[in-house]
Design a protein around this motif. Structure first.
Motif, PDB file in Angstrom:
ATOM      1  N   GLY A  10       8.249 -63.423 -43.440  1.00 57.53           N
ATOM      2  CA  GLY A  10       9.089 -63.348 -44.653  1.00 57.53           C
ATOM      3  C   GLY A  10      10.142 -64.436 -44.724  1.00 57.53           C
ATOM      4  N   GLY A  15       6.548 -66.677 -47.605  1.00 62.17           N
ATOM      5  CA  GLY A  15       7.164 -65.376 -47.361  1.00 62.17           C
ATOM      6  C   GLY A  15       8.440 -65.162 -48.165  1.00 62.17           C
ATOM      7  N   ALA A  89       2.724 -67.084 -39.002  1.00 65.78           N
ATOM      8  CA  ALA A  89       1.806 -67.937 -38.249  1.00 65.78           C
ATOM      9  C   ALA A  89       2.606 -69.086 -37.662  1.00 65.78           C
ATOM     10  N   GLN A  90       2.120 -69.578 -36.571  1.00 65.73           N
ATOM     11  CA  GLN A  90       2.655 -70.832 -36.039  1.00 65.73           C
ATOM     12  C   GLN A  90       1.933 -71.906 -36.826  1.00 65.73           C
ATOM     13  N   VAL A 103      -0.239 -66.626 -30.777  1.00 65.23           N
ATOM     14  CA  VAL A 103       0.505 -66.228 -31.985  1.00 65.23           C
ATOM     15  C   VAL A 103      -0.456 -65.921 -33.142  1.00 65.23           C
ATOM     16  N   GLY A 126      -4.955 -66.092 -45.365  1.00 59.91           N
ATOM     17  CA  GLY A 126      -5.830 -66.944 -44.534  1.00 59.91           C
ATOM     18  C   GLY A 126      -5.617 -68.397 -44.899  1.00 59.91           C
TER      19      GLY A 126
HETATM   20  N1  LIG Z   1       1.842 -73.470 -46.850  1.00 59.22           N
HETATM   21  C1  LIG Z   1       0.563 -73.804 -47.025  1.00 59.22           C
HETATM   22  O1  LIG Z   1       0.231 -74.873 -47.548  1.00 59.22           O
HETATM   23  C2  LIG Z   1      -0.513 -72.827 -46.581  1.00 59.22           C
HETATM   24  C3  LIG Z   1      -1.846 -73.051 -46.972  1.00 59.22           C
HETATM   25  C4  LIG Z   1      -2.823 -72.166 -46.574  1.00 59.22           C
HETATM   26  C5  LIG Z   1      -2.487 -71.068 -45.793  1.00 59.22           C
HETATM   27  N2  LIG Z   1      -1.202 -70.875 -45.410  1.00 59.22           N
HETATM   28  C6  LIG Z   1      -0.870 -69.693 -44.591  1.00 59.22           C
HETATM   29  O2  LIG Z   1       0.114 -68.948 -45.300  1.00 59.22           O
HETATM   30  C7  LIG Z   1       0.953 -68.263 -44.377  1.00 59.22           C
HETATM   31  C8  LIG Z   1       2.404 -68.569 -44.683  1.00 59.22           C
HETATM   32  O3  LIG Z   1       2.576 -69.975 -44.586  1.00 59.22           O
HETATM   33  P1  LIG Z   1       3.995 -70.662 -44.795  1.00 59.22           P
HETATM   34  O4  LIG Z   1       3.731 -71.997 -45.344  1.00 59.22           O
HETATM   35  O5  LIG Z   1       4.918 -69.759 -45.514  1.00 59.22           O
HETATM   36  O6  LIG Z   1       4.466 -70.810 -43.268  1.00 59.22           O
HETATM   37  P2  LIG Z   1       5.892 -71.160 -42.670  1.00 59.22           P
HETATM   38  O7  LIG Z   1       6.837 -71.580 -43.732  1.00 59.22           O
HETATM   39  O8  LIG Z   1       5.663 -72.072 -41.515  1.00 59.22           O
HETATM   40  O9  LIG Z   1       6.417 -69.754 -42.120  1.00 59.22           O
HETATM   41  C9  LIG Z   1       5.869 -69.181 -40.976  1.00 59.22           C
HETATM   42  C10 LIG Z   1       6.503 -67.838 -40.777  1.00 59.22           C
HETATM   43  O10 LIG Z   1       5.903 -67.228 -39.613  1.00 59.22           O
HETATM   44  C11 LIG Z   1       6.947 -66.713 -38.802  1.00 59.22           C
HETATM   45  N3  LIG Z   1       6.505 -66.683 -37.411  1.00 59.22           N
HETATM   46  C12 LIG Z   1       5.997 -67.684 -36.656  1.00 59.22           C
HETATM   47  N4  LIG Z   1       5.725 -67.252 -35.419  1.00 59.22           N
HETATM   48  C13 LIG Z   1       6.047 -65.919 -35.387  1.00 59.22           C
HETATM   49  C14 LIG Z   1       6.002 -64.926 -34.391  1.00 59.22           C
HETATM   50  N5  LIG Z   1       5.559 -65.196 -33.149  1.00 59.22           N
HETATM   51  N6  LIG Z   1       6.412 -63.666 -34.688  1.00 59.22           N
HETATM   52  C15 LIG Z   1       6.897 -63.396 -35.945  1.00 59.22           C
HETATM   53  N7  LIG Z   1       6.971 -64.306 -36.931  1.00 59.22           N
HETATM   54  C16 LIG Z   1       6.559 -65.561 -36.647  1.00 59.22           C
HETATM   55  C17 LIG Z   1       8.116 -67.659 -39.023  1.00 59.22           C
HETATM   56  O11 LIG Z   1       9.306 -66.990 -38.640  1.00 59.22           O
HETATM   57  P3  LIG Z   1      10.601 -67.735 -38.035  1.00 59.22           P
HETATM   58  O12 LIG Z   1      11.580 -67.805 -39.181  1.00 59.22           O
HETATM   59  O13 LIG Z   1      11.053 -66.836 -36.943  1.00 59.22           O
HETATM   60  O14 LIG Z   1      10.167 -69.085 -37.539  1.00 59.22           O
HETATM   61  C18 LIG Z   1       8.005 -67.870 -40.524  1.00 59.22           C
HETATM   62  O15 LIG Z   1       8.600 -66.780 -41.209  1.00 59.22           O
HETATM   63  C19 LIG Z   1       0.509 -68.704 -42.982  1.00 59.22           C
HETATM   64  O16 LIG Z   1      -0.352 -67.731 -42.475  1.00 59.22           O
HETATM   65  C20 LIG Z   1      -0.263 -70.001 -43.238  1.00 59.22           C
HETATM   66  O17 LIG Z   1      -1.248 -70.218 -42.267  1.00 59.22           O
HETATM   67  C21 LIG Z   1      -0.204 -71.718 -45.800  1.00 59.22           C
END
Ligand SMILES: NC(=O)c1ccc[n+]([C@@H]2O[C@H](COP(=O)([O-])OP(=O)(O)OC[C@H]3O[C@@H](n4cnc5c(N)ncnc54)[C@H](OP(=O)(O)O)[C@@H]3O)[C@@H](O)[C@H]2O)c1
Length: 354
Positions: A10, A15, A89-90, A103, A126
């Protein structure tokens, strides 16, 4: 009708927007946080994005820990949720297989176990590459019999992030089928900023691409005129996520969140360069050659580009009929994406490039 929701990831880019949408529509939302002391900052941010901070509550935990490391009390709170949104996700390049698995694969399974045990719908995010079947075959993923996939070889080909996203997808589906539990999966394309504000956060692939273009690091266009990087706006994405989450017909189904008219990479870079008032790259460089060049020590750092990111630049077009059917059902349309891209570029230029 307002229900309680539990969100992992989130505090991340997607998120934050999801939590804003859920709380703006009255849903009390529990957010899993590794650092719950950051809750006030998250509330302020969600407020800026149009959400209602009063509906946000933090629970301390980490998806890589068994039971997410939740305390007894927090487990009790989470049990009152009707939907678990798993976004954590990492998300970075250069992850080792071990770290990525801990992770992104074990973490996703830990979340799936919680959802299955509590009979809560799991909505998992995903990635669009999971719908690119020719790509999956080319990297050795047997999508019909994933148990036959030699995962270490896949990680070796595509890197820790993508390898673990692919593996976690198949592992979670297998687990949820065995447990007889409900899941829904949304596969986003590369996420660009909000269609009105252009908001995006530091470190997002799209923000990095804009920064590279602004700083003159894009010397050539990776791939051919057929290559593209499919996009989706963050606001369309969270609308789709929230609609499928509360749709009983979406149990055990997947949906692709992607704007099929995204221009080819050359067109996209040209449009972004116009907004940045820089010269766009004109010549193409083959992805194979670029990968080879990036092995030269120092080059990847100098051009701020990772070979792993090139996997997402493809020629594959996608069957969007399933998504289009849902768009009609939910009366959902993509925003004007040329304008959204322009707003995203302006946001990055104004807020993230120093
Ligand atoms: N953005 C894109 O272009 C894209 C495209 C396709 C799919 N996705 C998928 O969409 C989802 C969200 O992506 P996003 O871009 O919003 O990612 P993001 O900005 O990198 O955020 C990742 C989130 O995961 C949390 N996190 C990481 N490791 C964790 C752990 N061990 N335990 C609990 N929380 C953890 C982080 O929390 P902290 O604040 O603690 O770091 C952060 O809230 C992911 O699954 C990603 O693979 C994203």
């Amino acid at each position: 009708m307002s229900v309680e929701c539990f969100v992992t990831g989130g505090s991340g880019f997607v998120g934050q927007h999801l939590v804003a949408r859920l709380t703006a529509t009255g849903h009390k939302t529990w957010v899993l946080m590794r650092s719950p002391e950051n809750i006030e900052r998250l509330k302020e941010q969600v407020g800026r994005l149009g959400g209602n901070p009063a509906h946000i509550h933090a629970v301390e935990g980490d998806i890589s820990k068994e039971g997410l490391g939740l305390s007894e009390v927090d487990r009790h709170y989470v049990a009152s949720a009707s939907v678990i949104f798993h976004l954590a996700a990492q998300f970075c390049w250069g992850l080792t297989m071990e770290r990525a698995r801990t992770v992104n694969v074990q973490g996703a399974l830990n979340v799936a176990r919680l959802a299955a045990n509590q009979r809560i719908r799991l909505v998992m995010v995903g990635g669009f590459m999971l719908q690119n079947l020719s790509h999956l075959a080319s990297i050795g993923v047997d999508h019909q019999h994933p148990e036959n996939t030699h995962w270490p070889a896949v990680y070796g080909r595509v890197g820790g992030y993508e390898g673990s996203k692919l593996e976690s997808h198949f592992e979670v589906i297998r687990y949820m089928h065995e447990a007889g539990a409900d899941y829904t999966i949304v596969h986003p394309a590369t996420v660009c900023g909000h269609s009105e504000s252009g908001h995006i956060v530091e470190g997002q692939p799209m923000a990095e691409l804009i920064r590279n273009l602004a700083q003159g690091r894009f010397k050539a266009i990776p791939g051919s005129a057929s290559h593209w990087l499919p996009l989706v706006s963050v606001d369309y994405l969270v609308t789709l996520i929230t609609r499928v989450a509360f749709d009983p017909a979406m149990a055990n189904r997947q949906v692709l969140a992607l704007y099929k008219h995204t221009p080819n990479l050359q067109g996209m870079l040209t449009q972004m360069a116009q907004t940045l008032e820089v010269k766009p790259p004109r010549h193409h460089v083959s992805i194979r050659l670029l990968r080879w060049l990036l092995k030269i020590p120092g080059l990847a750092t100098r051009f701020s580009i990772s070979a792993e990111s090139l996997n997402f630049i493809q020629t594959q077009r996608f069957d969007m009929s399933g998504t289009e059917c849902l768009e009609r059902k939910y009366q959902l349309t993509h925003p004007d994406m040329a304008r959204t891209l322009e707003k995203t570029v302006r946001y990055v230029k104004g807020s993230l490039i120093t």
